[in-house]
Design an enzyme around this catalytic site. Structure first.
Site, PDB file in Angstrom:
ATOM      1  N   TYR A  50       0.850  -1.197   0.000  1.00 53.72           N
ATOM      2  CA  TYR A  50       0.000   0.000   0.000  1.00 53.72           C
ATOM      3  C   TYR A  50       0.878   1.237   0.000  1.00 53.72           C
ATOM      4  CZ  TYR A  50      -4.868  -1.271   0.224  1.00 53.72           C
ATOM      5  OH  TYR A  50      -6.118  -1.686  -0.107  1.00 53.72           O
ATOM      6  N   GLU A  52      -0.487   4.812  -0.417  1.00 44.15           N
ATOM      7  CA  GLU A  52      -1.279   6.027  -0.619  1.00 44.15           C
ATOM      8  C   GLU A  52      -0.415   7.278  -0.475  1.00 44.15           C
ATOM      9  OE1 GLU A  52      -2.963   3.604   1.346  1.00 44.15           O
ATOM     10  OE2 GLU A  52      -5.129   3.903   1.024  1.00 44.15           O
ATOM     11  N   ASP A 199      -6.354  13.118 -24.893  1.00 39.16           N
ATOM     12  CA  ASP A 199      -6.370  11.720 -24.467  1.00 39.16           C
ATOM     13  C   ASP A 199      -5.685  10.928 -25.583  1.00 39.16           C
ATOM     14  OD1 ASP A 199      -6.966   9.073 -24.051  1.00 39.16           O
ATOM     15  OD2 ASP A 199      -9.056   9.418 -23.462  1.00 39.16           O
ATOM     16  N   THR A 225      -3.542   5.963 -21.536  1.00 40.46           N
ATOM     17  CA  THR A 225      -3.438   4.630 -20.965  1.00 40.46           C
ATOM     18  C   THR A 225      -2.075   4.078 -21.375  1.00 40.46           C
ATOM     19  OG1 THR A 225      -4.575   3.711 -22.884  1.00 40.46           O
ATOM     20  CG2 THR A 225      -5.913   4.154 -20.938  1.00 40.46           C
ATOM     21  N   LYS A 228      -2.001   0.235 -24.750  1.00 45.13           N
ATOM     22  CA  LYS A 228      -2.382   0.155 -26.165  1.00 45.13           C
ATOM     23  C   LYS A 228      -1.096   0.164 -27.000  1.00 45.13           C
ATOM     24  CE  LYS A 228      -7.006   1.856 -25.316  1.00 45.13           C
ATOM     25  NZ  LYS A 228      -7.204   2.638 -24.095  1.00 45.13           N
ATOM     26  N   ARG A 234      -2.023  -2.701 -18.131  1.00 47.35           N
ATOM     27  CA  ARG A 234      -3.216  -1.835 -18.111  1.00 47.35           C
ATOM     28  C   ARG A 234      -3.057  -0.807 -17.002  1.00 47.35           C
ATOM     29  NH1 ARG A 234      -6.635  -4.869 -21.329  1.00 47.35           N
ATOM     30  NH2 ARG A 234      -8.131  -3.168 -21.300  1.00 47.35           N
TER      31      ARG A 234
HETATM   32  N1  DSN Z   1     -12.490   2.865 -26.055  1.00 42.38           N
HETATM   33  C1  DSN Z   1     -11.903   1.577 -25.805  1.00 42.38           C
HETATM   34  C2  DSN Z   1     -11.254   1.107 -27.040  1.00 42.38           C
HETATM   35  O1  DSN Z   1     -10.743   1.933 -27.784  1.00 42.38           O
HETATM   36  O2  DSN Z   1     -11.294  -0.085 -27.303  1.00 42.38           O
HETATM   37  C3  DSN Z   1     -10.956   1.658 -24.726  1.00 42.38           C
HETATM   38  O3  DSN Z   1     -11.515   2.263 -23.603  1.00 42.38           O
END
Ligand code: DSN
Length: 409
Positions: A50, A52, A199, A225, A228, A234
């Site tokens: 943990y 925090e 984003d 994120t 990808k 993730r």
């Molecule tokens: N929007 C989803 C995708 O692109 O598959 C991911 O959150």
């Protein structure tokens, strides 16, 4: 696997999922295969802690190595994007993209403030203000749209921004096959006094590989994120201008989250180091080469692509002229071992659960080492499956054979 001994039921599912990936082509644009090193880091002992708070300002003891780890990963983020630490600050704690976006919105805006964004149905994201998402319920959302050809129309976006005067503009998408001009978005945001949130989740690997323009210094906040095109675990990262740190980071913790997932942060660090390599640059450029050839081949078979092609890792196929819906196509293709997702197309007359299109992406197959030759085969198979479903059993065998030659890392 230890789990085979302790929990055969779960072990079986892991094996089956592994086999499914090994024997099928993953064309889901938002998915990828992290390296063994990333996965090892993800299952490291950092899972047990943990932590925090921010580095060196924690609520629990035992943080000696956690603090070093998190600071190192933050430094790698700045290094990979060449950011001046006096201007930009980094938070690697968000659990994933959706809470990260929400933390940014709650940090910069008051409830009821206006957001300008692309809707989900045109390739935006749920957390960019869709009515079913808290982002759409806490704020007033105005949408810009793609034009009829499937492109962003910066002139129209500017007009709308001037009329609506949003407090925040979001760009960066989930199903937009073209490059994004972050500078133009920034100019629009500046003209109306709005924050710009980019984003870049889908395209971060392409940005690092220098095959897509960077959102720096144009954005006020960049959220990405990490799983990808970046090919990490993730998770998510928020990078913002120093002066916004206080507002936003407090919403990540204690606003929205408890203890950060330090094992994920550890694996993000490993992925970032990989992303700084020359090999990764080649990988990023191959993702685009593969997407372009897949697009060209599909067009030869008479498929209509939104915007007429792609500049990035994904294609959005309008299946209307093929007399099949996105849902039907997704199901048929999966039977042949080609995994895709149904997707709305801009101005789709059909509903989201059975839309007119499918989205295809090349990051995962490129990680497996596939190149132009394999993309041509994949396009051929997609056409065969859709125009002659009787060919599915035969194609399934061919797909399996190809997959064997390109193992998952
Ligand atoms: N929007 C989803 C995708 O692109 O598959 C991911 O959150």
């Amino acid at each position: 696997m230890f789990v085979e001994k302790t929990d055969p039921q779960i072990a079986r599912l892991i094996k089956k999922e592994t086999k499914r990936h090994q024997e099928t082509l993953n064309l889901i644009a938002s998915e990828n295969y992290p390296s063994k090193a990333v996965r090892e880091a993800l299952s490291s002992i950092f899972v047990a802690k943990y932590a925090e708070g921010r580095p060196y300002k924690r609520y629990y003891g035992g943080q000696e190595f956690i603090d070093k780890l998190e600071v190192l990963v933050e430094e790698r983020v700045r290094k990979v994007f060449k950011l001046n630490p006096k201007k930009w600050t980094v938070n690697v704690q968000p659990y994933s993209g959706s809470p990260a976006n929400y933390a940014v919105l709650r940090g910069l805006l008051k409830t009821g403030d206006k957001i300008l964004s692309l809707p989900l149905s045109h390739g935006g994201h749920l957390t960019h203000g869709a009515p079913v998402s808290l982002s759409g319920q806490d704020f007033k959302v105005v949408n810009y749209f793609l034009n009829k050809e499937g492109f962003l129309d910066y002139g129209e976006i500017e007009k709308l921004a001037k009329k609506e005067k949003p407090k925040l503009i979001i760009c960066g998408f989930s199903a937009y096959p073209r490059k994004i001009d972050f500078k133009k978005f920034s100019q629009i945001a500046k003209k109306v006094g709005a924050y710009l949130l980019t984003d870049t989740s889908h395209i971060t690997g392409l940005i690092i590989g220098k095959v897509h323009p960077t959102p720096f210094p144009w954005a006020d906040v960049v959220m990405t994120t990490t799983h990808k095109t970046l090919r990490g675990p993730r998770g998510a990262i928020i990078i913002c201008k120093k002066e916004l740190e206080e507002k936003i980071f407090k919403k990540v913790f204690p606003g929205l989250q408890g203890g950060p997932h330090e094992h994920t942060i550890c694996a993000i660090g490993v992925a970032l180091k990989e992303a700084m390599s020359a090999q990764f640059k080649k990988y990023a450029s191959q993702i685009i080469k593969n997407a372009k050839i897949l697009a060209e081949e599909l067009e030869k078979y008479g498929f209509n692509l939104i915007s007429g092609g792609t500049d990035n890792h994904l294609l959005l196929v309008d299946l209307t002229n093929k007399n099949i819906t996105g849902k039907e196509a997704q199901i048929l293709l999966e039977k042949a071992g080609i995994v895709t997702n149904k997707n709305t197309i801009p101005y789709d007359p059909r509903p989201a659960f059975d839309p007119s299109g499918i989205r295809l992406g090349t990051p995962a197959v490129t990680t497996r080492g596939m190149k132009e030759k394999e993309m041509k085969k994949i396009a051929f198979w997609i056409n065969e499956v859709i125009s002659n479903p009787k060919s599915i059993p035969k194609i399934k065998q061919e797909v399996k054979k190809l997959c064997k030659k390109f193992p998952i890392p």
